[in-house]
Design a protein around this motif. Sequence first.
Motif, PDB file in Angstrom:
ATOM      1  N   ARG A 147       0.745  -1.254  -0.136  1.00 30.69           N
ATOM      2  CA  ARG A 147       0.088  -0.044   0.147  1.00 30.69           C
ATOM      3  C   ARG A 147       0.923   1.125   0.126  1.00 30.69           C
ATOM      4  O   ARG A 147       0.380   2.357  -0.665  1.00 30.69           O
ATOM      5  CB  ARG A 147      -0.882  -0.053   1.178  1.00 30.69           C
ATOM      6  N   TYR A 148       1.815   1.280   0.756  1.00 33.08           N
ATOM      7  CA  TYR A 148       2.847   2.467   0.770  1.00 33.08           C
ATOM      8  C   TYR A 148       3.416   2.773  -0.511  1.00 33.08           C
ATOM      9  O   TYR A 148       3.872   3.870  -0.781  1.00 33.08           O
ATOM     10  CB  TYR A 148       3.886   2.243   1.850  1.00 33.08           C
ATOM     11  N   GLN A 149       3.420   1.850  -1.419  1.00 28.32           N
ATOM     12  CA  GLN A 149       4.193   1.968  -2.603  1.00 28.32           C
ATOM     13  C   GLN A 149       3.220   2.612  -3.647  1.00 28.32           C
ATOM     14  O   GLN A 149       3.463   3.605  -4.551  1.00 28.32           O
ATOM     15  CB  GLN A 149       4.672   0.581  -3.384  1.00 28.32           C
ATOM     16  N   PHE A 188       0.849   7.317  -5.578  1.00 29.69           N
ATOM     17  CA  PHE A 188       0.875   7.505  -7.100  1.00 29.69           C
ATOM     18  C   PHE A 188       0.184   8.876  -7.599  1.00 29.69           C
ATOM     19  O   PHE A 188      -0.902   9.139  -6.977  1.00 29.69           O
ATOM     20  CB  PHE A 188       0.336   6.372  -7.875  1.00 29.69           C
ATOM     21  N   PRO A 189       0.643   9.687  -8.568  1.00 31.80           N
ATOM     22  CA  PRO A 189       0.075  10.533  -9.270  1.00 31.80           C
ATOM     23  C   PRO A 189      -0.933  10.408 -10.098  1.00 31.80           C
ATOM     24  O   PRO A 189      -1.046   9.058 -10.589  1.00 31.80           O
ATOM     25  CB  PRO A 189       1.025  11.309  -9.943  1.00 31.80           C
ATOM     26  N   ASN A 190      -2.164  11.251 -10.273  1.00 29.49           N
ATOM     27  CA  ASN A 190      -3.028  10.996 -11.332  1.00 29.49           C
ATOM     28  C   ASN A 190      -2.401  10.904 -12.696  1.00 29.49           C
ATOM     29  O   ASN A 190      -1.521  11.786 -12.882  1.00 29.49           O
ATOM     30  CB  ASN A 190      -4.182  12.087 -11.174  1.00 29.49           C
ATOM     31  N   VAL A 191      -3.113  10.429 -13.490  1.00 33.29           N
ATOM     32  CA  VAL A 191      -2.697  10.549 -14.833  1.00 33.29           C
ATOM     33  C   VAL A 191      -3.232  11.927 -15.537  1.00 33.29           C
ATOM     34  O   VAL A 191      -4.031  12.261 -14.948  1.00 33.29           O
ATOM     35  CB  VAL A 191      -3.349   9.338 -15.992  1.00 33.29           C
ATOM     36  N   SER A 192      -2.326  12.652 -16.269  1.00 31.14           N
ATOM     37  CA  SER A 192      -2.676  13.967 -16.524  1.00 31.14           C
ATOM     38  C   SER A 192      -3.258  14.258 -18.317  1.00 31.14           C
ATOM     39  O   SER A 192      -3.108  13.037 -18.865  1.00 31.14           O
ATOM     40  CB  SER A 192      -1.202  14.792 -16.487  1.00 31.14           C
ATOM     41  N   TYR A 193      -3.734  15.136 -18.246  1.00 36.23           N
ATOM     42  CA  TYR A 193      -4.290  15.713 -19.503  1.00 36.23           C
ATOM     43  C   TYR A 193      -3.348  15.636 -20.673  1.00 36.23           C
ATOM     44  O   TYR A 193      -3.414  15.183 -21.843  1.00 36.23           O
ATOM     45  CB  TYR A 193      -5.133  16.912 -19.506  1.00 36.23           C
ATOM     46  N   ASP A 194      -1.883  15.966 -20.269  1.00 39.76           N
ATOM     47  CA  ASP A 194      -0.720  15.800 -21.031  1.00 39.76           C
ATOM     48  C   ASP A 194      -0.491  14.411 -21.395  1.00 39.76           C
ATOM     49  O   ASP A 194       0.037  14.380 -22.597  1.00 39.76           O
ATOM     50  CB  ASP A 194       0.285  16.792 -20.291  1.00 39.76           C
ATOM     51  N   GLU A 195      -0.471  13.665 -20.579  1.00 35.17           N
ATOM     52  CA  GLU A 195      -0.190  12.330 -21.050  1.00 35.17           C
ATOM     53  C   GLU A 195      -1.464  11.777 -21.924  1.00 35.17           C
ATOM     54  O   GLU A 195      -1.145  11.110 -22.789  1.00 35.17           O
ATOM     55  CB  GLU A 195      -0.200  11.562 -19.558  1.00 35.17           C
ATOM     56  N   ASN A 199      -5.395  18.387  -7.995  1.00 37.22           N
ATOM     57  CA  ASN A 199      -6.475  18.273  -6.912  1.00 37.22           C
ATOM     58  C   ASN A 199      -6.332  16.821  -6.569  1.00 37.22           C
ATOM     59  O   ASN A 199      -7.066  15.704  -7.176  1.00 37.22           O
ATOM     60  CB  ASN A 199      -7.801  18.771  -7.212  1.00 37.22           C
ATOM     61  N   LYS A 200      -6.200  16.405  -5.249  1.00 36.80           N
ATOM     62  CA  LYS A 200      -6.081  15.085  -4.610  1.00 36.80           C
ATOM     63  C   LYS A 200      -7.592  14.540  -4.664  1.00 36.80           C
ATOM     64  O   LYS A 200      -7.701  13.295  -4.206  1.00 36.80           O
ATOM     65  CB  LYS A 200      -5.333  14.894  -3.407  1.00 36.80           C
ATOM     66  N   SER A 201      -8.283  15.542  -4.412  1.00 35.21           N
ATOM     67  CA  SER A 201      -9.785  14.868  -4.493  1.00 35.21           C
ATOM     68  C   SER A 201     -10.573  14.384  -5.342  1.00 35.21           C
ATOM     69  O   SER A 201     -11.606  13.614  -5.548  1.00 35.21           O
ATOM     70  CB  SER A 201     -10.649  15.988  -3.574  1.00 35.21           C
ATOM     71  N   LYS A 202      -9.778  14.408  -6.644  1.00 35.02           N
ATOM     72  CA  LYS A 202     -10.257  14.000  -8.041  1.00 35.02           C
ATOM     73  C   LYS A 202      -9.482  13.018  -8.464  1.00 35.02           C
ATOM     74  O   LYS A 202      -8.157  13.059  -8.401  1.00 35.02           O
ATOM     75  CB  LYS A 202     -10.319  15.271  -8.821  1.00 35.02           C
ATOM     76  N   LYS A 240      13.150   5.061 -14.227  1.00 37.42           N
ATOM     77  CA  LYS A 240      14.161   4.365 -14.511  1.00 37.42           C
ATOM     78  C   LYS A 240      13.719   2.900 -14.411  1.00 37.42           C
ATOM     79  O   LYS A 240      12.810   2.523 -14.112  1.00 37.42           O
ATOM     80  CB  LYS A 240      15.302   4.533 -13.627  1.00 37.42           C
ATOM     81  N   ASN A 241      14.852   1.917 -15.154  1.00 34.47           N
ATOM     82  CA  ASN A 241      14.497   0.647 -15.280  1.00 34.47           C
ATOM     83  C   ASN A 241      14.299   0.250 -14.064  1.00 34.47           C
ATOM     84  O   ASN A 241      13.342  -1.017 -14.089  1.00 34.47           O
ATOM     85  CB  ASN A 241      15.395  -0.077 -16.276  1.00 34.47           C
ATOM     86  N   ASP A 242      14.951   0.382 -12.839  1.00 35.02           N
ATOM     87  CA  ASP A 242      14.617  -0.271 -11.573  1.00 35.02           C
ATOM     88  C   ASP A 242      13.409   0.250 -10.811  1.00 35.02           C
ATOM     89  O   ASP A 242      13.330  -0.309  -9.714  1.00 35.02           O
ATOM     90  CB  ASP A 242      15.956  -0.232 -10.780  1.00 35.02           C
ATOM     91  N   GLU A 243      12.854   1.393 -11.473  1.00 33.84           N
ATOM     92  CA  GLU A 243      11.753   2.035 -10.566  1.00 33.84           C
ATOM     93  C   GLU A 243      10.504   1.260 -11.019  1.00 33.84           C
ATOM     94  O   GLU A 243      10.349   1.066 -12.116  1.00 33.84           O
ATOM     95  CB  GLU A 243      11.810   3.492 -10.877  1.00 33.84           C
ATOM     96  N   ILE A 244       9.594   1.211  -9.981  1.00 30.42           N
ATOM     97  CA  ILE A 244       8.185   0.608 -10.337  1.00 30.42           C
ATOM     98  C   ILE A 244       7.439   1.632 -11.238  1.00 30.42           C
ATOM     99  O   ILE A 244       7.602   2.918 -11.114  1.00 30.42           O
ATOM    100  CB  ILE A 244       7.431  -0.101  -9.209  1.00 30.42           C
ATOM    101  N   SER A 245       6.308   1.060 -11.953  1.00 27.79           N
ATOM    102  CA  SER A 245       5.491   1.872 -12.806  1.00 27.79           C
ATOM    103  C   SER A 245       4.541   2.656 -11.571  1.00 27.79           C
ATOM    104  O   SER A 245       4.099   2.048 -10.881  1.00 27.79           O
ATOM    105  CB  SER A 245       4.591   1.166 -13.678  1.00 27.79           C
ATOM    106  N   THR A 246       4.361   4.110 -11.793  1.00 26.97           N
ATOM    107  CA  THR A 246       3.705   4.606 -10.882  1.00 26.97           C
ATOM    108  C   THR A 246       2.081   4.988 -11.424  1.00 26.97           C
ATOM    109  O   THR A 246       1.388   5.861 -11.305  1.00 26.97           O
ATOM    110  CB  THR A 246       4.102   6.255 -10.624  1.00 26.97           C
ATOM    111  N   PHE A 247       1.544   3.913 -12.021  1.00 27.72           N
ATOM    112  CA  PHE A 247       0.231   3.796 -12.394  1.00 27.72           C
ATOM    113  C   PHE A 247      -0.020   2.331 -12.820  1.00 27.72           C
ATOM    114  O   PHE A 247       0.641   1.572 -12.808  1.00 27.72           O
ATOM    115  CB  PHE A 247       0.223   4.663 -13.687  1.00 27.72           C
ATOM    116  N   PHE A 248      -1.492   2.252 -12.797  1.00 32.32           N
ATOM    117  CA  PHE A 248      -1.934   0.891 -13.013  1.00 32.32           C
ATOM    118  C   PHE A 248      -2.534   0.747 -14.298  1.00 32.32           C
ATOM    119  O   PHE A 248      -3.458   1.764 -14.951  1.00 32.32           O
ATOM    120  CB  PHE A 248      -2.970   0.550 -12.124  1.00 32.32           C
ATOM    121  N   ILE A 249      -2.132  -0.441 -15.055  1.00 28.73           N
ATOM    122  CA  ILE A 249      -2.951  -0.651 -16.392  1.00 28.73           C
ATOM    123  C   ILE A 249      -4.043  -1.717 -16.102  1.00 28.73           C
ATOM    124  O   ILE A 249      -3.565  -2.865 -15.649  1.00 28.73           O
ATOM    125  CB  ILE A 249      -2.072  -1.043 -17.806  1.00 28.73           C
TER     126      ILE A 249
END
Length: 418
Positions: A80-82, A86-93, A229-232, A264-273
């Motif tokens: 859970r702490y990981q 995680f940030p929200n996916v953005s409009y730019d993405e 906004n973290k509420s969204k 980086k390669n050794d970092e986890i993805s900060t989003f879920f597919i």
Amino acid sequence: MLIYLSLLKESFSFAWSALRTNLLRTFLSLLGVTIGIFSIIGVLAAVDSLEQEINDGLSSLDISTIYVLKVSFGPTELERYQYENFPNVSYDEFQMLKRSMDDIDAITYTMFSAPENIKFEDKTATGVSIVPGTNEFYDLENLKLDQGRFFSESESVSGAPVAVIGYEVAQNLFKNTNPLGKRVRLYGNKFTIIGVISKQGSGLDLGAPKDESAFIPVNFVRKIYGDNNKSKTTALILKPKKGVDQDEFIATLEQKLRNYRGLKNDEISTFFINPLKGFADFLDQVTGTLTIIGLIISGFSMLVGGFGIANIMFVSVKERTNLIGIQKSLGAKNSFILFQFLFEAVILALFGGLFGLLFVWLGTVVANSMVEDFNFILSTKNIILGTSVSAIIGLIAGIIPAITASRLDPVEAIRTGM
């Protein structure tokens, strides 16, 4: 053949006599079978009903659809702490993927919002689910319009104050009046109604029911709340082109998002597919687990019921010892006595099982009358299963008493029973 029919008739007569003569004893003994069958078939009927509801809901969704956001639809290996930060996916993405991935059939950027009230003159529609999205949302969700149109790409990009409302929202605010062109108040601003979604009815929606929703351009909400906004919670919804391998598509999608975020390669993805197919598989696992748990619990009731049947049969053997001796002295074979008691045990178990099935059927009738938008079913398959399980329990529970009766010495049986 005739002798076995006669045997069955005689066994039924003995079973019926046991039911009538010792009502309380028989009732208590068969109660375990009744509860066991009620539990087993009740669980299976509930799971079947749930599966049918899920399948009906998923049939309206494209199983190839993929959701990208900061939360997972199912179990995850991450702690859970990981993932909790995680940030929200953005409009730019969203814009980056729209430009760079040729295999995308459709993509939209949406936001999960809390229910809001929509006002029109003196009327208020309360608890309306607000669905901010881009104009591609219409095609991705296979929405159908009853009136008007969905917002255009220019309205989506500019964040125009326009809204497309669900059928129930339109009924609450406008009744039989044409809602198109009317201005309603939402988020403290005036929105122009440009369309009404056709009535969807009940079903599985990844979100609130569309009949009770309002669809607005996501960029309007971004103007109010910003992008941090973290509420969204925001999400990307994608659908690959037909014929595209989904695993390869997901791998490409993940790599592009990782590169955009500078991971980086050794970092986890900060989003879920989250592929919708994976979500459907997860729901299958859940219903399967519920079935197993229900069957284990119900099995204990069936065990008690089996002991109850065995108790009745041992008492029956004791009470009819003299009759068994007379039958054997007149030439009845051991197999005749054996089948006579086995048939009686099966018939008694079937009585208990049929009462269990009756209670399940009554339960489905009551549940369907009390619960809207969900159909509880008692299928023919489950009726046959319940009857079969009852017969098997009777057969197993009656085998030892039946063997005991068939092996009685006729002379000793007559003497003991006198």
